[in-house]
Each structure stands twice: as structure tokens, then as C-alpha cells.
Design an enzyme around this catalytic site. Structure first.
Site, PDB file in Angstrom:
ATOM      1  N   HIS A  42       0.715  -1.043   0.474  1.00  0.00           N
ATOM      2  CA  HIS A  42       0.359   0.698  -0.258  1.00  0.00           C
ATOM      3  C   HIS A  42       1.058   1.169  -0.001  1.00  0.00           C
ATOM      4  O   HIS A  42       1.803   1.096   0.517  1.00  0.00           O
ATOM      5  CB  HIS A  42      -1.294   0.021   1.221  1.00  0.00           C
ATOM      6  CG  HIS A  42      -0.426   0.383   2.450  1.00  0.00           C
ATOM      7  ND1 HIS A  42       0.008   1.269   2.950  1.00  0.00           N
ATOM      8  CD2 HIS A  42      -0.074  -0.245   3.615  1.00  0.00           C
ATOM      9  CE1 HIS A  42       0.216   1.685   4.375  1.00  0.00           C
ATOM     10  NE2 HIS A  42       0.373   0.273   4.747  1.00  0.00           N
ATOM     11  N   ASP A  66       5.288   3.046   6.784  1.00  0.00           N
ATOM     12  CA  ASP A  66       4.376   2.556   6.646  1.00  0.00           C
ATOM     13  C   ASP A  66       3.475   3.566   5.432  1.00  0.00           C
ATOM     14  O   ASP A  66       2.841   4.287   6.061  1.00  0.00           O
ATOM     15  CB  ASP A  66       3.444   2.223   8.477  1.00  0.00           C
ATOM     16  CG  ASP A  66       2.156   2.023   7.952  1.00  0.00           C
ATOM     17  OD1 ASP A  66       1.989   1.439   7.176  1.00  0.00           O
ATOM     18  OD2 ASP A  66       1.322   2.035   8.763  1.00  0.00           O
ATOM     19  N   GLU A 103      -5.421   1.590   2.346  1.00  0.00           N
ATOM     20  CA  GLU A 103      -5.392   0.795   3.221  1.00  0.00           C
ATOM     21  C   GLU A 103      -5.339   0.868   4.296  1.00  0.00           C
ATOM     22  O   GLU A 103      -5.809   0.451   4.937  1.00  0.00           O
ATOM     23  CB  GLU A 103      -3.517   0.562   2.917  1.00  0.00           C
ATOM     24  CG  GLU A 103      -3.322  -1.094   3.686  1.00  0.00           C
ATOM     25  CD  GLU A 103      -3.388  -1.023   5.381  1.00  0.00           C
ATOM     26  OE1 GLU A 103      -3.184  -2.132   5.630  1.00  0.00           O
ATOM     27  OE2 GLU A 103      -2.563  -0.242   5.210  1.00  0.00           O
ATOM     28  N   ASP A 108       4.443  -5.051   3.682  1.00  0.00           N
ATOM     29  CA  ASP A 108       3.978  -3.658   4.086  1.00  0.00           C
ATOM     30  C   ASP A 108       4.407  -3.305   6.101  1.00  0.00           C
ATOM     31  O   ASP A 108       4.414  -4.336   6.811  1.00  0.00           O
ATOM     32  CB  ASP A 108       2.760  -3.584   4.517  1.00  0.00           C
ATOM     33  CG  ASP A 108       1.811  -2.596   5.532  1.00  0.00           C
ATOM     34  OD1 ASP A 108       2.520  -1.641   5.659  1.00  0.00           O
ATOM     35  OD2 ASP A 108       0.544  -3.108   5.939  1.00  0.00           O
ATOM     36  N   HIS A 159       2.136   4.583  12.798  1.00  0.00           N
ATOM     37  CA  HIS A 159       1.058   6.226  12.499  1.00  0.00           C
ATOM     38  C   HIS A 159       1.269   7.792  13.265  1.00  0.00           C
ATOM     39  O   HIS A 159       0.347   8.222  14.134  1.00  0.00           O
ATOM     40  CB  HIS A 159      -0.020   5.536  12.618  1.00  0.00           C
ATOM     41  CG  HIS A 159      -0.359   4.304  11.737  1.00  0.00           C
ATOM     42  ND1 HIS A 159      -2.411   3.293  12.077  1.00  0.00           N
ATOM     43  CD2 HIS A 159      -0.847   3.802  11.301  1.00  0.00           C
ATOM     44  CE1 HIS A 159      -2.017   2.744  11.430  1.00  0.00           C
ATOM     45  NE2 HIS A 159      -1.306   3.151  10.660  1.00  0.00           N
TER      46      HIS A 159
END
Length: 445
Positions: free
Chosen positions: A132, A144, A178, A207, A294
Site C-alpha cells: 500500500h 508505513d 489501505e 507492509d 501512525h
């Protein structure tokens, strides 16, 4: 990687899907027995390349620059994501790939998947590799999942540089949205007609492969894909563990749910590295594999170059091995479909015989053994092919593999053996508490 619905604290049950096209293209070389004559894996494919980590990092620098110039992220529906897709597409177009930009709608915004096909190979046997490309809104998403996206981009460019002519048709995919629940990859898989889905012999997913406090995790879904990655890492002296943190949380899930064999690599997200893992891999115990998961600090500084380098090379190894091996037209096959119970340790090994007749001369150097064993813990099993003269060819050793079942094809150099006679598949359970049976096996000359 998308957010978890629930933590997975144990190894998952493997989905073992028979895919003859995928299995025929590779044999785990590490499974060869030391006994003479030593079985050897057969592959006429070109040697996999060493992927220059500097090239992969150059792509990451571009993704960082795109994020910096577009509000600090590359999230779905934002200008940074579209600029990321455009960057990757331009590289692939220039390298000779046939690219397709697929659009979908999610959360009121247009999303994009990029599909890149390398001309040639068997259109009815497609090896697909994907990552992704979107980030979360909070940051640029360089680990990420810029890391996976950049690594498969450089692998694709290596295919072009080599002018690779694989047996399989190679396809690469970069998925959008994603982080909103694998929206892009679900859209792609769901939009494929059943006949097209059936042509995908394997999907490889990457990923987060450059985590700053990395682990080396291998998906335990398809046994052959899994063993391909394990063979690579064993060859460079890096121990691996089965991936459980991201199971069902990334873009392999829609392919797996459609019955397509899947596999991949992962270097860890917000789980904590244990002391045992730190001793095995280095890094810091008691700390997350990626403390910037994140978060706004998932920048180009949030990458471990060694992990990125090793995983990028492993990707190329898998693409070359699974996709580019030269297939040998099969000769006559003989099969035994009678179930044979495999008793728990310390019971002795069991065998399943096949009588071969009508084959002139010796067995070939490309003798294929297709194995289908149902078992609750395949790491307990030691599997040998026993030739008519009693010579044992090791197909599989035991190990700490918690997956279920053994569904795989092994290629054995049995050229010193007379083909006709009684061949046996021998299976030994070397540890207690798990049971199973030989469902079937086949030998092809």
C-alpha cells in the site's frame, strides 16, 4: 498497515491452498538432505539481484519530499497520495511496464490503485507483488508504507534492467486507502472476474519492512511462499519468526479471502520487542519495533537501513525464484491417495508407497514430489522420499513452524535412481501433542 481490530497473541492457522503453478516454480534449497546422493533443487532461472538499498532510499526521499510539500502526509484523498502514485507510475512507464491506474471512491474521495504488468510470461499463471502506498493523515508514512512501496518499485525496476523473461507473468500493485481498511486492494480483488482471480498463482505483500527497531517476520499463509522467504534469510544467517501482529491487517487479506495463495514480510509495528528478540536481531528490548507507527515522526529518519536492505533483497529473491524459474515439462505421474495416519511422537515413522512401472531408465534430476499432509503443527514433521534402493532424500526438516499442514512441491535430483520400483513417502512426527495424516502424495518423472 491498517489499525488492528483485535490483537493476535498466537500464531494463526495457515491457509494452505494448492496452487500447482506456484509450487512447480520453486523448490526450497535449504530442505535438501545431507545424505548421499544429495538431492538438489533445480532452477534454471537467472540469479536474483542484490537490490541497491541506496536506490530504495532514493525513492523514500522522493516520498518524503512529496509529503513535505503536501501538508505533511500522503493519505487517501490528499494531494500527497496522488503525487506518490504519479511518481511511481512515471518510473514504471519509463522502464517498460504496462501500467493501469484504477480509481475507486472511499470516504467521499477518489482513490487510486496502480497496477504494473511486465510484458511476457504465462498470462494464466500470474505472480503478483504489492504494497500500500498511502499514509495516515498524521504523517508522511515512510516506514508505513513507503518502505514496502519503494522496495517493490526498485524490484520492478530490477526486473526491467535484467530484461527478465520469467515463466510466470509478473504483476505489481500499489494500493490506495489501505489505512481505511484495505479499501483499494479489496476493490481490486473484488473487481476481478473469477477467471482472472484463478490466474493469480500467488500474491506477495510487503507492509513495513524498514522498522527502526526491526524484527524479521515471515507470513505463514502459503507454505511454499513462506519457505521461499525462510530459505533466503537462512542463507544470509538471519533467523525469522512467524508474523502474527499484522495478520488480517494488510492487503494480503483480500487476496487470501479470495482463495489466492499469499505470503510476505514484516519488520514490526507497535508491538514490543522482547529480550529474546533483541538478543536474536539486535535493537532495543522493551521498545516498540516502530515507535513512530501512525505518527508524525514516521519520516525518512524512521528507517533502519539494514532491515530495508535485507528485506528488499528478499523480495527480489522471491520474485525471481517464484516467478522466473524455468519449468520442466512433466513426465509420467504416479499418485497414492490413501490416507495414512501419522501417529504422535515417539511413534515410529510411517510410509505411503507408490509402485512405479513403465518408465525407462533412471529418474530425472527434476523429479517432483507433491505432498499433501494434514497436520495440526507442521513443524513437528520430518519428511523423506525413499527411493526403491532405500536411499532417503530429505524433503523437510522439523522446526518451530506453528502452521498447519504441509502442501508443497519438492524437486529432487534422483538421477542416480532407477525409476521403476516402489517409492515411499516417509513421515516422522518428532514432537508430542499434535497429530495428522498423509492425505495424498504424487511423484512425477
Amino acid at each position: 498497515m491498517s489499525l488492528s481490530v483485535s490483537r493476535r497473541l498466537a500464531a494463526v492457522t495457515a491457509l494452505a491452498v494448492t496452487a500447482a503453478g506456484l509450487y512447480a516454480a520453486t523448490t526450497p534449497a535449504a530442505l535438501a538432505a545431507p545424505a548421499a546422493p544429495a538431492p538438489t533443487a533445480v532452477s534454471a532461472a537467472p540469479a536474483p539481484p542484490d537490490i541497491p538499498v541506496a536506490n530504495v532510499k532514493a525513492h523514500l526521499a522522493q516520498l518524503q519530499s512529496i509529503a513535505t510539500g503536501n501538508g505533511g502526509n500522503r493519505a487517501h484523498g490528499k494531494a500527497g497520495y496522488k503525487a506518490s502514485i504519479d511518481y511511481v507510475k512515471a518510473k514504471l512507464d519509463a522502464a517498460g511496464f504496462i501500467t493501469t491506474l484504477q480509481t475507486f471512491t472511499s470516504s467521499g474521495a477518489t482513490g487510486y490503485n496502480l497496477i504494473a504488468d511486465w510484458p511476457g510470461g504465462d498470462p494464466n499463471s500470474v505472480l503478483m507483488t504489492g504494497s500500500h502506498l498511502d499514509s495516515v493523515n498524521a504523517g508522511p508514512g515512510i516506514n508505513d508504507n513507503g518502505s514496502g512501496s519503494a522496495a517493490i518499485l526498485e524490484t520492478a525496476l530490477a526486473v526491467s534492467r535484467a530484461q527478465l523473461q520469467p515463466t510466470k507473468h509478473l504483476r505489481f500493485g500499489w494500493w490506495g486507502a489501505e489505512e481505511l481498511g484495505m479499501v483499494g486492494s479489496k476493490y481490486y480483488v473484488n473487481s476481478l472476474p473469477a477467471a482472472e482471480k484463478s490466474k493469480i498463482s500467488g500474491y506477495l505483500n510487503f507492509d513495513m519492512i524498514g522498522s527502526p527497531n526491526p524484527g524479521y517476520f515471515v507470513y505463514d499463509d502459503d507454505p511454499t511462499i513462506e519457505q521461499t522467504f525462510k530459505t533466503y534469510f537462512a542463507g544470509v544467517g538471519i533467523p525469522t519468526e512467524i508474523e502474527t501482529e499484522g495478520d488480517g491487517r494488510s492487503d494480503h487479506a483480500p487476496f487470501k479471502n479470495a482463495g489466492i495463495p499469499v505470503g510476505g514480510l514484516f519488520s514490526g509495528a507497535d508491538y514490543t520487542k522482547t529480550a529474546a528478540q533483541a538478543q536474536k536481531w539486535g535493537g532495543t528490548s522493551g521498545q516498540a519495533f516502530d515507535r513512530c507507527y501512525h505518527a508524525s515522526c514516521d519520516t525518512s529518519a524512521n528507517i533502519n537501513d539494514t532491515a530495508l536492505d535485507r528485506n528488499s533483497d528478499a523480495i527480489a529473491y522471491a520474485v525471481w525464484t517464484l516467478g522466473a524459474a524455468t519449468q520442466v515439462p512433466p513426465g509420467p505421474s504416479f499418485e497414492n491417495t490413501t490416507d495414512v495416519a501419522v501417529p504422535d511422537s515417539p511413534a515410529p515413522a510411517v510410509t505411503s508407497p507408490i509402485t512405479v512401472s513403465g518408465v525407462a531408465g533412471n529418474a530425472p534430476a527434476t523429479t517432483k514430489v507433491d505432498v499433501n499432509i494434514v497436520h495440526t503443527y507442521r513443524g513437528d514433521l520430518v519428511i523423506d522420499l525413499i527411493a526403491p534402493d532405500g536411499t532417503a532424500y530429505r524433503l523437510k526438516n522439523s522446526g518451530s513452524d506453528s502452521g498447519h499442514d504441509v502442501i508443497a512441491t519438492y524437486t529432487v535430483n534422483a538421477s542416480s535412481e532407477v525409476a521403476n520400483g516402489v517409492w515411499k513417502l516417509q513421515v516422522k512426527d518428532v514432537a508430542a501433542q499434535d497429530t495428522g495424516y498423509i492425505n495424498s502424495w504424487r511423484i512425477t518423472f
